[in-house]
Design a protein around this motif. Sequence first.
Motif, PDB file in Angstrom:
ATOM      1  N   CYS A  62      -6.798   1.647   0.947  1.00  0.00           N
ATOM      2  CA  CYS A  62      -6.678   1.391   2.387  1.00  0.00           C
ATOM      3  C   CYS A  62      -6.050   0.020   2.619  1.00  0.00           C
ATOM      4  CB  CYS A  62      -8.044   1.414   3.063  1.00  0.00           C
ATOM      5  SG  CYS A  62      -8.957   2.954   2.865  1.00  0.00           S
ATOM      6  N   GLY A  63      -5.182  -0.058   3.604  1.00  0.00           N
ATOM      7  CA  GLY A  63      -4.573  -1.334   3.941  1.00  0.00           C
ATOM      8  C   GLY A  63      -3.670  -1.838   2.828  1.00  0.00           C
ATOM      9  N   HIS A  99       3.771  -6.212  -0.242  1.00  0.00           N
ATOM     10  CA  HIS A  99       2.551  -5.515  -0.622  1.00  0.00           C
ATOM     11  C   HIS A  99       2.763  -3.991  -0.671  1.00  0.00           C
ATOM     12  CE1 HIS A  99       0.762  -9.376   0.050  1.00  0.00           C
ATOM     13  NE2 HIS A  99       0.909  -9.323   1.358  1.00  0.00           N
ATOM     14  N   ALA A 100       1.791  -3.311  -1.240  1.00  0.00           N
ATOM     15  CA  ALA A 100       1.660  -1.856  -1.117  1.00  0.00           C
ATOM     16  C   ALA A 100       0.625  -1.582  -0.029  1.00  0.00           C
ATOM     17  CB  ALA A 100       1.220  -1.245  -2.442  1.00  0.00           C
ATOM     18  N   ILE A 101       0.844  -0.543   0.771  1.00  0.00           N
ATOM     19  CA  ILE A 101      -0.018  -0.348   1.929  1.00  0.00           C
ATOM     20  C   ILE A 101      -0.399   1.117   2.135  1.00  0.00           C
ATOM     21  CG2 ILE A 101       1.826  -0.033   3.630  1.00  0.00           C
ATOM     22  CD1 ILE A 101       0.214  -1.856   5.551  1.00  0.00           C
ATOM     23  N   HIS A 102      -1.664   1.347   2.507  1.00  0.00           N
ATOM     24  CA  HIS A 102      -2.178   2.610   3.069  1.00  0.00           C
ATOM     25  C   HIS A 102      -2.178   3.819   2.141  1.00  0.00           C
ATOM     26  CE1 HIS A 102      -2.623   0.488   6.706  1.00  0.00           C
ATOM     27  NE2 HIS A 102      -1.501   0.797   7.313  1.00  0.00           N
ATOM     28  N   GLY A 103      -2.008   3.614   0.840  1.00  0.00           N
ATOM     29  CA  GLY A 103      -2.171   4.730  -0.078  1.00  0.00           C
ATOM     30  C   GLY A 103      -0.943   5.614  -0.180  1.00  0.00           C
ATOM     31  N   GLN A 156     -10.240   3.657  -2.781  1.00  0.00           N
ATOM     32  CA  GLN A 156     -10.760   3.527  -1.426  1.00  0.00           C
ATOM     33  C   GLN A 156     -10.366   4.771  -0.641  1.00  0.00           C
ATOM     34  OE1 GLN A 156      -8.669  -0.331  -0.616  1.00  0.00           O
ATOM     35  NE2 GLN A 156     -10.649  -0.912   0.242  1.00  0.00           N
ATOM     36  N   ALA A 157     -11.055   4.988   0.485  1.00  0.00           N
ATOM     37  CA  ALA A 157     -10.716   6.079   1.392  1.00  0.00           C
ATOM     38  C   ALA A 157     -10.953   5.621   2.824  1.00  0.00           C
ATOM     39  CB  ALA A 157     -11.562   7.324   1.086  1.00  0.00           C
TER      40      ALA A 157
END
Length: 266
Positions: free
Chosen positions: A52-53, A76-80, A140-141
């Motif tokens: 997440c995020g 960054h990497a974001i949100h899956g 994460q979820a």
Amino acid sequence: MSTEDVVRLAAGEAEVSVDAGNGGRLSSLRIGGVELLRQGAGFGSFPMVPWCGRVAEGRFRDGAEVRQLPLNNPPHAIHGTGREVPWKVVRASATEAVLSYELGDPWPYPGRVTQTVALEEGALTLSLGIEAYESSFPAQAGWHPWFLRDLGQGGEGVRLEFDAAWQEERGADHLPTGRRLDPLPGPWDDCFGMPEGVDVQVVWPGELELTVTSREQWVVVYDEQAEAVCVEPQTGPPNGLNTAPRLVTPLDPLEASTTWSWRRLG
């Protein structure tokens, strides 16, 4: 988007469209014929899995090994990855849909994500489960809904009401610094802590109140856009793969859920 990819649910005065082909997202939530979610391919409400995020520079540590994710929101990497892939419809009825997708590249571990969307009169419950096949991994979820500021019915704009125990201090890189603050006034692109569970009211004065609840203790609130606001319950803070990971093992999946309930005002 193929019509075969969209599952439509209905209960009472609520109608939900689930777009399996576009990241397993809710593409529509209508109450009494009034749309609550921002429309468009990247909006609606999408599941955030398996993180997440933002993940700092797309890197996270798994034991002694450092894993690199694509930088889909540089730096960054974001949100899956779940929002970027088609999901399979496992089964569907008039009021419930179950979807899944197989974890794979660029996520470095095999596994499965299952999402259940269950609609009843006055409430919608979303559930996510992340399973590991072989190797354990951090994950994460969460969910990223885009609620419209204006329902187009001539009422006032949306108002967010919540009582958080703390706010994660946000650094210049948009990641939590690790310090906790007393909650500050908005506008927000911030993570808040609710140790008794997420409880946020999305209020369109004189029209509708929608309450977002979850047993999880983290919620990101984003209200910096003119068209919509976001209330994102999740299992950990942004960059949580590094700071607060939840370990998924072949015997212990990660499971999370959120319920949205609503009532008319006025």
